[in-house]
Structure formats: C-alpha cells, structure tokens
Design an enzyme around this catalytic site. Structure first.
Site, short mmCIF file in Angstrom:
data_model
loop_
_atom_site.label_atom_id
_atom_site.label_comp_id
_atom_site.label_asym_id
_atom_site.label_seq_id
_atom_site.Cartn_x
_atom_site.Cartn_y
_atom_site.Cartn_z
N ASP A 14 46.31 -2.89 -37.08
CA ASP A 14 44.87 -3.25 -36.95
C ASP A 14 44.67 -4.39 -38.97
OD1 ASP A 14 44.17 -3.35 -34.80
OD2 ASP A 14 43.32 -1.69 -35.07
N LYS A 17 49.29 -7.92 -38.51
CA LYS A 17 49.97 -8.38 -37.87
C LYS A 17 50.07 -9.92 -37.23
CE LYS A 17 51.26 -4.92 -35.62
NZ LYS A 17 50.22 -4.30 -36.08
N GLY A 41 45.64 -5.36 -29.71
CA GLY A 41 46.03 -6.45 -29.97
C GLY A 41 45.99 -7.26 -30.76
N HIS A 42 46.27 -8.09 -30.81
CA HIS A 42 46.44 -9.31 -31.90
C HIS A 42 45.83 -10.24 -31.43
CE1 HIS A 42 50.88 -7.32 -32.25
NE2 HIS A 42 49.74 -6.55 -32.27
P1 IMP Z 1 46.88 4.92 -26.80
O1 IMP Z 1 47.87 4.03 -27.80
O2 IMP Z 1 45.66 4.34 -26.08
O3 IMP Z 1 47.01 5.85 -26.66
O4 IMP Z 1 46.13 5.33 -28.27
C1 IMP Z 1 46.54 6.78 -29.40
C2 IMP Z 1 46.25 6.11 -30.98
O5 IMP Z 1 46.37 4.79 -31.01
C3 IMP Z 1 44.78 6.09 -30.56
O6 IMP Z 1 43.97 6.49 -31.61
C4 IMP Z 1 43.56 4.68 -30.11
O7 IMP Z 1 42.85 4.02 -30.95
C5 IMP Z 1 45.85 4.23 -30.97
N1 IMP Z 1 45.48 2.75 -31.44
C6 IMP Z 1 46.47 2.69 -29.77
N2 IMP Z 1 46.58 0.98 -30.33
C7 IMP Z 1 45.90 0.15 -31.04
C8 IMP Z 1 46.18 -0.11 -32.20
O8 IMP Z 1 46.74 -1.71 -31.40
N3 IMP Z 1 45.72 -0.98 -32.72
C9 IMP Z 1 45.03 0.53 -33.56
N4 IMP Z 1 45.35 1.97 -33.32
C10 IMP Z 1 46.05 1.78 -31.19
#
Ligand code: IMP
Length: 439
Positions: A14, A17, A41-42
């Site tokens: 976050d 990017k 999520g961009h």
């Molecule tokens: P997962 O990718 O859903 O397995 O989540 C694993 C960790 O990565 C968690 O702490 C999520 O909050 C974090 N995470 C996954 N995708 C994002 C992102 O796009 N931005 C920030 N944190 C993320």
C-alpha cells in the site's frame, strides 16, 4: 537493450504503487504482474476517474498496452471476470488481444477460499490476518504438486479428477473445523464454465515475454504486496505466500535475469501494515491519535478488504533492508502531503538490540519482534505540499525530510508524489527514474 523495470513496494504494501505504475505504464509496451492474486488492491486515479485493480496490471487503463498475468500468479477466474466487467463498464478494453494469462499460472478454487478461513480460525490469536481470498492454500497446492494450472483446467477430465482428489482432503479439514462440505460436481461445473471463458486469454507468456524483450519491447513488471510480505525475506510467518521481491519477477515470468535493466522501490513517507505481525514503529497508545490522523489524511483503508491499516513512522532500518535485497536503482517517495499537518516527524534510523543477539537471529522478522526503534526527530513544515511539482517549491523542511530519507535508505529519490493524481508529482529529471520516464 530496451528497458525492463521491476517496481516493488519497499514496506508492507500500500505504498501507492498504483499511481507510480500507472505513470510509468504509458512509457512501456507491456505491463506484467508476476505474483500474488486478487489479494492486491491498487487504486489508480486518472483525472476524476478512479479505478481499483486487483488482478490486472495497472497498464490496463492505458489503451494499446499489453498486460500479462505471469506464471507466478494465482488466479481466481471469477474474480478475474468480475474485475474485467467492472473495467469494461468504465470503458476499459479487457480482451484477449491485450490481456494474456500464463498457461502455467495456478487457479484459485472455492476450496482454497474455504481453507483460508479454516486456517485463520485454527491459528486463533496467532492468525496472519490474510485477505481470505484463498491465496495461501492455492500456493500450498502449487508447491505440493497438486495445483491446477490454467492450461490443465482446459482439459475437462484433468480438471474433474484434480478437483475430486484435492477436494477429498480439503473437505476433511473444512468439516473438522465445522465448515460446510463442498461439492466436487458444483465446483467442476462452475470452474469448467469459467475456464472455458478464460481460454482465449491463456498463452505461453514466458515465451511471449522473452521474444518481446528480444524484439526491443519495453517491459514493466509490477510487484504486488511488498518486500516485507515476501514469503522468504519478509516478516515470516506474517507474510503472503509468494515471492514479492525483485528476484520473484524472474521466477514469476520466466524472463531471463539478464533482461532486467532496473528496479524501482516505492517508499511511502510513513509506514502502514494490514493484518498481523511485527511493526516496530506502529503508532500505539500515546500515539494512537497520530495514527488516526495519518489514517484519515492518507485514506489508509484496504483497497481489497476495507480494513483500517495500522499506521506508523518511517522505518529506515526496514527500508535499507528492502533496498539491499531488491537492489533499488531509484526510489519513488509517495504521500509526502499526508505529513503536511505534523509539527514534528519521527524517523526510525535503527533498532536497539543486543549486538550479540542480533548475530544469532535468523531473520529480519525476529529482529523486529524484539526491536525498540531509535528515532531521529525532524521538524514538520506545517504547510500544504499538495500538488507541488518542483522540488524547489517544497518548503525547506519538507525538502530536508526527503533528503534525509534518501540518505537513510542509501538510494536516490527519483520522484516524490504530492497527491493522488498523476499531475501531483515531482520528477527528478537527473535520476534513473527520470530517465526511464523521459525515454
Ligand atoms: P494473503 O496474501 O491474503 O495470504 O495475506 C497475507 C498477509 O499479506 C496479510 O497480512 C495481508 O494483510 C497481507 N496482504 C496481502 N495482500 C496485500 C496487499 O495488497 N497490501 C497489503 N497487504 C497485503
């Protein structure tokens, strides 16, 4: 050689990017995602229009750019079509002629989502705080050699037999934790329809990208999540399940390593984290109000899940580490304007840890758990930098803050973002990033 640049978040994600990749995308022929899935999520702001992207690379909002979803990704076909439809309603073309999905990318199936929930419930207090999109379980299947790749799914017998076999185990776990048994027939029926729709998008993207590079096409590789969420090099086990760092761009696309011509780090002027895990500079207790101020000014709520992000001061120790393992050629510093309201800004320049203990600690994650930040304090500028486009037009304190961070990270600053819109940007012409943008 044409430019092939990887863009990576230097912190926990976050960092903003989306805007930077979007600015760069118009200067490249091909924009690629190489890991992760719709956990990302961009947000991309173009004029008064705003797009939220999860699976598709940010290049999609630029007509004429080819977008690639590389082999390192895990793809939920339902999420893909939902996103494609939303974008098409906004006038963006999402067609097989400009979107290519690797035949080697793995699919996320409904049981992966169910297992993600179960896994988090089982962990209780030690949960990771995942996005519950099924990302981790899909990668587990991939590494466990039972995953279903997009190309496999096009052969109905293969799709059916893999679903049946995998679901047997998945259902055992899901039901043991009180979940609803899933039906192989229903999953097969849904997935076969979706993957048939997906088939015109599926391609050998590895060959496509290497040929494109040989032909002199420029390639932008867009990282998702960020360095400290890398499965090997992040704050394990509070990480995502893919290789988010620059090296991951090679594995996740099959582009040869000597094709890379640069690495851009995206660094935010403060830090946030969603989900659980160590965060030494988090604004807690005495600083909760400051955390809330930053959250509101920076609109720090997850683009994928809407969760409020944990907010903290800039961590130079962690960012130096990110620069080291990614080899940043240049840094884009984002969200300077969010700090406009502060009297004083703290920057963590190192951690207080026992030197001897530090040597025996195996990872940055362990260091962080015990870390007590050492802070430098810099004066705030208490005036608006929103929309500033020249470094010289910044208040002296803001310029000093930017220079201080650059010196702390040990990498040049090639761009400073002073607002969400494309035009609200300072580009340092005489920097690697300035040159990539001028080419
Ligand atoms: P997962 O990718 O859903 O397995 O989540 C694993 C960790 O990565 C968690 O702490 C999520 O909050 C974090 N995470 C996954 N995708 C994002 C992102 O796009 N931005 C920030 N944190 C993320």
């Amino acid at each position: 050689m044409a430019k092939t640049i990887v863009v990576i978040g230097a912190q926990w994600g976050d960092e903003g990017k989306g805007k930077i990749v979007d600015l760069l995308a118009e200067r490249f022929d091909i924009v690629v995602r190489y890991q992760g899935g719709h956990n990302a999520g961009h947000s991309v702001q173009v004029g008064d229009r705003s797009f939220v992207l999860h699976l598709l690379p940010s290049g999609i909002v630029h007509p004429g750019k080819t977008c690639v979803l590389g082999n390192g990704m895990v793809i939920d076909p339902k999420a893909f079509f939902q996103e494609a439809e939303r974008l098409m309603e906004q006038g963006v073309e999402v067609s097989p002629s400009r979107v290519k999905i690797s035949s080697r990318a793995h699919l996320i199936l409904p049981y992966h989502r169910a297992l993600d929930h179960t896994s988090e419930e089982r962990l209780g207090n030690e949960k990771v705080g995942t996005t519950l999109r099924g990302i981790g379980p899909a990668y587990e299947d991939k590494v466990g050699r039972r995953g279903i790749r997009t190309a496999d799914a096009l052969v109905p017998d293969v799709l059916r037999s893999r679903i049946e076999r995998n679901l047997e185990d998945a259902n055992r776990i899901i039901m043991a934790y009180g979940g609803q048994k899933l039906s192989a027939d229903e999953i097969f029926s849904e997935m076969s329809q979706l993957t048939e729709r997906l088939s015109p998008f599926i391609a050998d993207t590895t060959h496509y990208l290497n040929v494109a590079a040989t032909q002199g096409k420029s390639i932008l590789l867009e990282g998702a999540q960020a360095t400290l969420l890398d499965v090997d090099h992040g704050t394990y086990p509070f990480v995502t399940s893919s290789s988010t760092i620059a090296g991951g761009a090679i594995i996740g696309t099959g582009l040869a390593p000597n094709r890379l011509t640069g690495v851009l780090g995206i660094v935010r002027t403060y830090t946030t984290r969603v989900g659980e895990g160590p965060f030494p500079t988090e604004m807690l207790e005495g600083e909760a109000e400051m955390g809330q101020l930053i959250r509101e000014r920076g609109r720090e709520y997850g683009a994928s899940t809407g969760r409020p992000r944990r907010c903290g001061w800039f961590d130079a120790f962690a960012t130096r580490y990110a620069a080291e393992i990614n080899g940043f050629s240049s840094v884009a510093l984002t969200k300077l304007d969010v700090l406009d309201a502060l009297d004083e800004i703290k920057v963590c320049v190192g951690y207080k840890v026992d030197e001897q203990e530090l040597d025996s600690l195996p990872s940055v994650s362990q260091e962080m758990r015990r870390a007590e930040p050492i802070y430098a304090r810099l004066p705030g500028w208490k005036s608006s930098t929103l929309g500033t486009t020249e470094m010289n037009a910044l208040p002296p304190e803001a310029r000093r803050y930017v220079e201080f961070l650059s010196a702390q990270i040990g990498v040049e600053i090639g761009l400073v973002s002073t607002g969400p819109e494309r035009s609200q940007t300072i580009v340092v012409q005489d920097s690697a990033l300035g040159r990539w943008m001028a080419e």
